[in-house]
Write a protein that holds these residues in place. Structure first.
Motif, PDB file in Angstrom:
ATOM      1  N   GLN B  53      26.393  85.507  78.307  1.00  0.00           N
ATOM      2  CA  GLN B  53      27.133  85.206  79.533  1.00  0.00           C
ATOM      3  C   GLN B  53      28.493  84.592  79.226  1.00  0.00           C
ATOM      4  O   GLN B  53      29.475  84.881  79.891  1.00  0.00           O
ATOM      5  CB  GLN B  53      26.310  84.284  80.417  1.00  0.00           C
ATOM      6  N   LEU B  54      28.510  83.758  78.192  1.00  0.00           N
ATOM      7  CA  LEU B  54      29.790  83.156  77.799  1.00  0.00           C
ATOM      8  C   LEU B  54      30.780  84.234  77.372  1.00  0.00           C
ATOM      9  O   LEU B  54      31.960  84.195  77.728  1.00  0.00           O
ATOM     10  CB  LEU B  54      29.588  82.164  76.654  1.00  0.00           C
ATOM     11  N   GLN B  55      30.263  85.208  76.606  1.00  0.00           N
ATOM     12  CA  GLN B  55      31.133  86.310  76.157  1.00  0.00           C
ATOM     13  C   GLN B  55      31.646  87.101  77.359  1.00  0.00           C
ATOM     14  O   GLN B  55      32.802  87.504  77.416  1.00  0.00           O
ATOM     15  CB  GLN B  55      30.369  87.234  75.219  1.00  0.00           C
ATOM     16  N   GLU B  56      30.736  87.278  78.333  1.00  0.00           N
ATOM     17  CA  GLU B  56      31.114  88.031  79.535  1.00  0.00           C
ATOM     18  C   GLU B  56      32.241  87.319  80.293  1.00  0.00           C
ATOM     19  O   GLU B  56      33.196  87.935  80.749  1.00  0.00           O
ATOM     20  CB  GLU B  56      29.878  88.142  80.434  1.00  0.00           C
ATOM     21  N   ILE B  57      32.114  85.986  80.364  1.00  0.00           N
ATOM     22  CA  ILE B  57      33.121  85.219  81.116  1.00  0.00           C
ATOM     23  C   ILE B  57      34.456  85.221  80.376  1.00  0.00           C
ATOM     24  O   ILE B  57      35.489  85.608  80.914  1.00  0.00           O
ATOM     25  CB  ILE B  57      32.659  83.756  81.320  1.00  0.00           C
ATOM     26  N   PHE B  58      34.412  84.775  79.133  1.00  0.00           N
ATOM     27  CA  PHE B  58      35.669  84.567  78.419  1.00  0.00           C
ATOM     28  C   PHE B  58      36.262  85.866  77.858  1.00  0.00           C
ATOM     29  O   PHE B  58      37.422  85.903  77.467  1.00  0.00           O
ATOM     30  CB  PHE B  58      35.491  83.511  77.327  1.00  0.00           C
ATOM     31  N   GLY B  59      35.450  86.930  77.824  1.00  0.00           N
ATOM     32  CA  GLY B  59      35.982  88.207  77.355  1.00  0.00           C
ATOM     33  C   GLY B  59      36.579  89.035  78.481  1.00  0.00           C
ATOM     34  O   GLY B  59      37.129  90.112  78.245  1.00  0.00           O
ATOM     35  N   ASP B  60      36.472  88.550  79.726  1.00  0.00           N
ATOM     36  CA  ASP B  60      36.991  89.295  80.868  1.00  0.00           C
ATOM     37  C   ASP B  60      38.528  89.269  80.853  1.00  0.00           C
ATOM     38  O   ASP B  60      39.125  88.189  80.925  1.00  0.00           O
ATOM     39  CB  ASP B  60      36.464  88.649  82.150  1.00  0.00           C
ATOM     40  N   PRO B  61      39.179  90.448  80.760  1.00  0.00           N
ATOM     41  CA  PRO B  61      40.649  90.437  80.696  1.00  0.00           C
ATOM     42  C   PRO B  61      41.297  89.856  81.956  1.00  0.00           C
ATOM     43  O   PRO B  61      42.372  89.270  81.884  1.00  0.00           O
ATOM     44  CB  PRO B  61      41.016  91.919  80.545  1.00  0.00           C
ATOM     45  N   ARG B  62      40.603  89.979  83.092  1.00  0.00           N
ATOM     46  CA  ARG B  62      41.184  89.438  84.333  1.00  0.00           C
ATOM     47  C   ARG B  62      41.237  87.912  84.270  1.00  0.00           C
ATOM     48  O   ARG B  62      42.207  87.296  84.725  1.00  0.00           O
ATOM     49  CB  ARG B  62      40.343  89.904  85.526  1.00  0.00           C
ATOM     50  N   PHE B  63      40.191  87.325  83.687  1.00  0.00           N
ATOM     51  CA  PHE B  63      40.171  85.856  83.513  1.00  0.00           C
ATOM     52  C   PHE B  63      41.304  85.435  82.575  1.00  0.00           C
ATOM     53  O   PHE B  63      42.056  84.499  82.851  1.00  0.00           O
ATOM     54  CB  PHE B  63      38.809  85.429  82.943  1.00  0.00           C
ATOM     55  N   PHE B  64      41.428  86.179  81.481  1.00  0.00           N
ATOM     56  CA  PHE B  64      42.446  85.861  80.484  1.00  0.00           C
ATOM     57  C   PHE B  64      43.853  85.948  81.095  1.00  0.00           C
ATOM     58  O   PHE B  64      44.676  85.051  80.948  1.00  0.00           O
ATOM     59  CB  PHE B  64      42.302  86.819  79.297  1.00  0.00           C
ATOM     60  N   HIS B  65      44.092  87.057  81.836  1.00  0.00           N
ATOM     61  CA  HIS B  65      45.390  87.224  82.503  1.00  0.00           C
ATOM     62  C   HIS B  65      45.669  86.076  83.463  1.00  0.00           C
ATOM     63  O   HIS B  65      46.771  85.548  83.533  1.00  0.00           O
ATOM     64  CB  HIS B  65      45.404  88.542  83.298  1.00  0.00           C
ATOM     65  N   ALA B  66      44.628  85.730  84.235  1.00  0.00           N
ATOM     66  CA  ALA B  66      44.800  84.691  85.256  1.00  0.00           C
ATOM     67  C   ALA B  66      45.173  83.355  84.615  1.00  0.00           C
ATOM     68  O   ALA B  66      46.055  82.649  85.104  1.00  0.00           O
ATOM     69  CB  ALA B  66      43.523  84.551  86.075  1.00  0.00           C
ATOM     70  N   VAL B  67      44.520  83.037  83.486  1.00  0.00           N
ATOM     71  CA  VAL B  67      44.831  81.769  82.805  1.00  0.00           C
ATOM     72  C   VAL B  67      46.262  81.800  82.267  1.00  0.00           C
ATOM     73  O   VAL B  67      47.023  80.833  82.418  1.00  0.00           O
ATOM     74  CB  VAL B  67      43.831  81.492  81.653  1.00  0.00           C
ATOM     75  N   VAL B  68      46.644  82.938  81.675  1.00  0.00           N
ATOM     76  CA  VAL B  68      48.012  83.053  81.134  1.00  0.00           C
ATOM     77  C   VAL B  68      49.026  82.927  82.281  1.00  0.00           C
ATOM     78  O   VAL B  68      50.028  82.215  82.171  1.00  0.00           O
ATOM     79  CB  VAL B  68      48.192  84.397  80.376  1.00  0.00           C
ATOM     80  N   ASN B  69      48.741  83.596  83.407  1.00  0.00           N
ATOM     81  CA  ASN B  69      49.670  83.536  84.541  1.00  0.00           C
ATOM     82  C   ASN B  69      49.829  82.117  85.068  1.00  0.00           C
ATOM     83  O   ASN B  69      50.946  81.650  85.313  1.00  0.00           O
ATOM     84  CB  ASN B  69      49.174  84.428  85.686  1.00  0.00           C
ATOM     85  N   SER B  70      48.697  81.428  85.252  1.00  0.00           N
ATOM     86  CA  SER B  70      48.776  80.059  85.773  1.00  0.00           C
ATOM     87  C   SER B  70      49.475  79.144  84.772  1.00  0.00           C
ATOM     88  O   SER B  70      50.243  78.261  85.171  1.00  0.00           O
ATOM     89  CB  SER B  70      47.379  79.525  86.086  1.00  0.00           C
ATOM     90  N   SER B  71      49.210  79.356  83.489  1.00  0.00           N
ATOM     91  CA  SER B  71      49.879  78.530  82.475  1.00  0.00           C
ATOM     92  C   SER B  71      51.381  78.796  82.484  1.00  0.00           C
ATOM     93  O   SER B  71      52.190  77.870  82.363  1.00  0.00           O
ATOM     94  CB  SER B  71      49.327  78.826  81.074  1.00  0.00           C
ATOM     95  N   PHE B  72      51.749  80.062  82.662  1.00  0.00           N
ATOM     96  CA  PHE B  72      53.168  80.421  82.735  1.00  0.00           C
ATOM     97  C   PHE B  72      53.820  79.688  83.914  1.00  0.00           C
ATOM     98  O   PHE B  72      54.872  79.057  83.770  1.00  0.00           O
ATOM     99  CB  PHE B  72      53.297  81.941  82.906  1.00  0.00           C
ATOM    100  N   LEU B  73      53.153  79.769  85.076  1.00  0.00           N
ATOM    101  CA  LEU B  73      53.691  79.091  86.263  1.00  0.00           C
ATOM    102  C   LEU B  73      53.804  77.589  86.011  1.00  0.00           C
ATOM    103  O   LEU B  73      54.805  76.962  86.358  1.00  0.00           O
ATOM    104  CB  LEU B  73      52.774  79.320  87.465  1.00  0.00           C
TER     105      LEU B  73
END
Lengths: 270, 283
Positions: B53-73
């Motif tokens: 489940q951890l792999q499923e969560i953290f391997g999701d590209p949408r999650f990764f994009h969202a974190v990068v976007n929020s960090s960028f903002l």
């Protein structure tokens, strides 16, 4: 003190810039109401009209009726939250003045930072809490309570920063005058009433503008006005004139509160 | 014994009770979300703690994009708020307008407009299809990742900058009239006074502004979503909106909670910086 001509011109320029940042968005919402339908490009050339506002307050569509009904509800939510948060913040600060300033600032600031976290941090616990309860709470109650939890730390921090020193001095003066606790607190409250009004108004406007908590925890009959703006979107697209009109109405309390604050600060500036 | 009880004796008992209730509620309001998130992530029946489940969560590209976007903002808004508020506070000093309460009062007004309404205003102005300026803007403004996030950053910045300017300005104002006069006497050049007196004076407050700016940028939700609806193919989605989708859209509460804990680790850094700097300011 009489202000020099140069300083007055500079102040006017800076105030104009601030006025632009604060009020142009609201003016643009009014411009948006000029054109009905989904196309705003022609709004710039359209005629000024109050028709969307009239529809908001007398229209018979579901969205219009829901928006109208949400206005007194939102006022009630915001007022309850602001009353409780200002009252509790007053006592929080009275107690916190007994701590060392370093500890009190550290504590208040941590609370502020936690309230600035993404709003989902507040929605999720409320949701889990509601699910685990053996009985169902009224949605309005859940919304008010969740918003209050978000606003109270902020109100406590603002009041602490504004009046902790004054409150500490007043407490000592009251003790020297051998006033009873009730009299002391009436006096302290009276002395810092302007600060309390500011905290009340800020808490009110934060509660009024909260979107995610009522949107996530409420339903159509418990939504606030800010959330109801979203209902002017249908399968046919967005009715921008109505969205802008509703947005404009939602901004009015902020403008009134802002004007009161400017008035208070202006009097202090004299 | 607390100061109130020393000052007022037993008659302060009722105040102590109400005060403790207030403190308790404030603490609950701020900290209980963290406990509930921990509980949901690790202790509930549907906790998401096994490796798959951890792999499923953290391997999701949408999650990764969202974190990068929020960090960028978060980074962009933090940098913009810090630099412009410092610059504006120096201009206020140069214009001899430091500490104007009227400016402070007016600077609160944008904060009174809900984020969602700012999002609507952003669409009214910037939407390339229907916005007021649509004729002059690129068609993919709110679809393209970089431009879409930039528009969100600019609008959030406009909302918060007046308040942050007031905070930066107040740090110079609290030096006191005598010190301000002394600085003017000591340095004939304003730039030297700025370099040796005003900027060092603002340093701690600027760190607080930077930290708050980071938190403000990272928490963007309704403004961002109303403005770009996540961008083309969710490329410009913010983490807060993604987390909301995991919670309500996919009904994976424990996944959302686990993600929140990871993000909390990132957000603890600016919170700690802000707290430390605020402590220093109080000494």
């Amino acid at each position: 003190m009489i202000m020099g001509k140069k300083k007055a011109i500079r102040l006017t320029i800076i105030l104009s810039l601030l006025f632009t940042v604060g009020f142009v968005p609201i003016f643009l919402l009014y411009v948006g109401t000029k054109k009905s339908g989904i196309d705003l490009q022609s709004a710039l050339h359209g005629e000024w009209t109050l028709e969307p506002f009239i529809r908001l307050f007398s229209g018979l569509s579901d969205s219009e009726i829901s928006f109208r009904e949400s206005l007194p509800r939102s006022v009630a939510y915001a007022t309850i939250v602001a009353l409780f948060s200002s009252f509790l913040a007053f006592f929080y600060v009275n107690w916190a003045t007994g701590w060392t300033r370093k500890a009190a600032i550290s504590m208040s600031f941590t609370l502020l930072c936690l309230t600035l976290m993404p709003q989902t941090y507040f929605v999720m616990p409320a949701l889990v809490f509601i699910q685990k309860l053996p009985f169902s709470l009224p949605k309005s109650f859940t919304i008010v309570l969740s918003i209050l939890f978000g606003v109270l730390p902020l109100a406590s921090w603002i009041l602490y920063m504004m009046s902790s020193r004054k409150i500490a001095e007043l407490q000592e003066m009251c003790a020297l005058d051998r006033l009873g606790s009730v009299h002391s607190w009436v006096r302290i409250f009276n002395e810092i009433r302007v600060d309390m009004i500011l905290v009340f108004l800020l808490s009110w406007s934060i509660a009024w503008g909260n979107y995610l908590v009522p949107y996530s925890l409420g339903s159509r009959d418990s939504f606030t006005s800010v959330v109801q703006i979203t209902t002017f979107t249908s399968n046919l697209g967005r009715d921008w004139a109505m969205i802008c009109a509703a947005g404009f109405i939602v901004c009015i309390p902020g403008v009134i509160i802002g004007s009161v604050l400017v008035g208070v600060f202006f009097r202090k500036d004299q | 014994m607390n100061k109130l009880q020393i000052l007022f004796g037993p008659s302060a008992q009722w105040i102590s009770v109400i005060s403790w209730i207030s403190i308790f509620l404030a603490l609950i309001g701020a900290f209980s979300p963290l406990f509930f998130i921990g509980y949901t992530a690790f202790l509930t029946d549907n906790s998401a703690t096994n490796i798959n489940q951890l792999q499923e969560i953290f391997g999701d590209p949408r999650f990764f994009h969202a974190v990068v976007n929020s960090s960028f903002l978060a980074i962009i808004i933090s940098v913009m708020l810090t630099s412009i508020s410092a610059f504006s506070a120096l201009i206020f000093r140069w214009c001899d307008l430091t500490g104007s309460r009227l400016v402070y009062g007016l600077s609160i007004v944008p904060l009174l407009i809900p984020d969602y309404v700012y999002g609507v205003v952003g669409r009214v102005i910037c939407d390339p299809s229907i916005g007021l300026l649509s004729g002059w803007l690129p068609k993919d403004l709110l679809i393209n990742r970089f431009s879409s996030l930039s528009v969100i950053a600019v609008i959030s910045f406009l909302k918060w900058i007046p308040a942050m300017v007031a905070v930066a300005d107040s740090s110079i104002f609290f030096m006191g009239q005598d010190e301000l006069y002394q600085a003017r006497m000591d340095y004939k050049s304003f730039f030297k006074a700025a370099r040796f007196v005003y900027i060092p004076q603002m340093k701690e407050v600027l760190l607080v502004i930077a930290s708050l700016g980071f938190l403000i940028g990272f928490r963007q939700h309704e403004l961002a979503y109303e403005l770009n609806s996540g961008g083309g193919g969710f490329v410009a989605e913010t983490w807060s909106y993604w987390n909301y989708e995991v919670m309500f859209g996919f009904a994976k509460l424990s996944h959302a909670a686990l993600e929140s804990i990871l993000i909390l680790i990132i957000l603890t850094i600016p919170i700690q910086i802000a707290r430390k700097q605020a402590q220093r300011l109080s000494i």
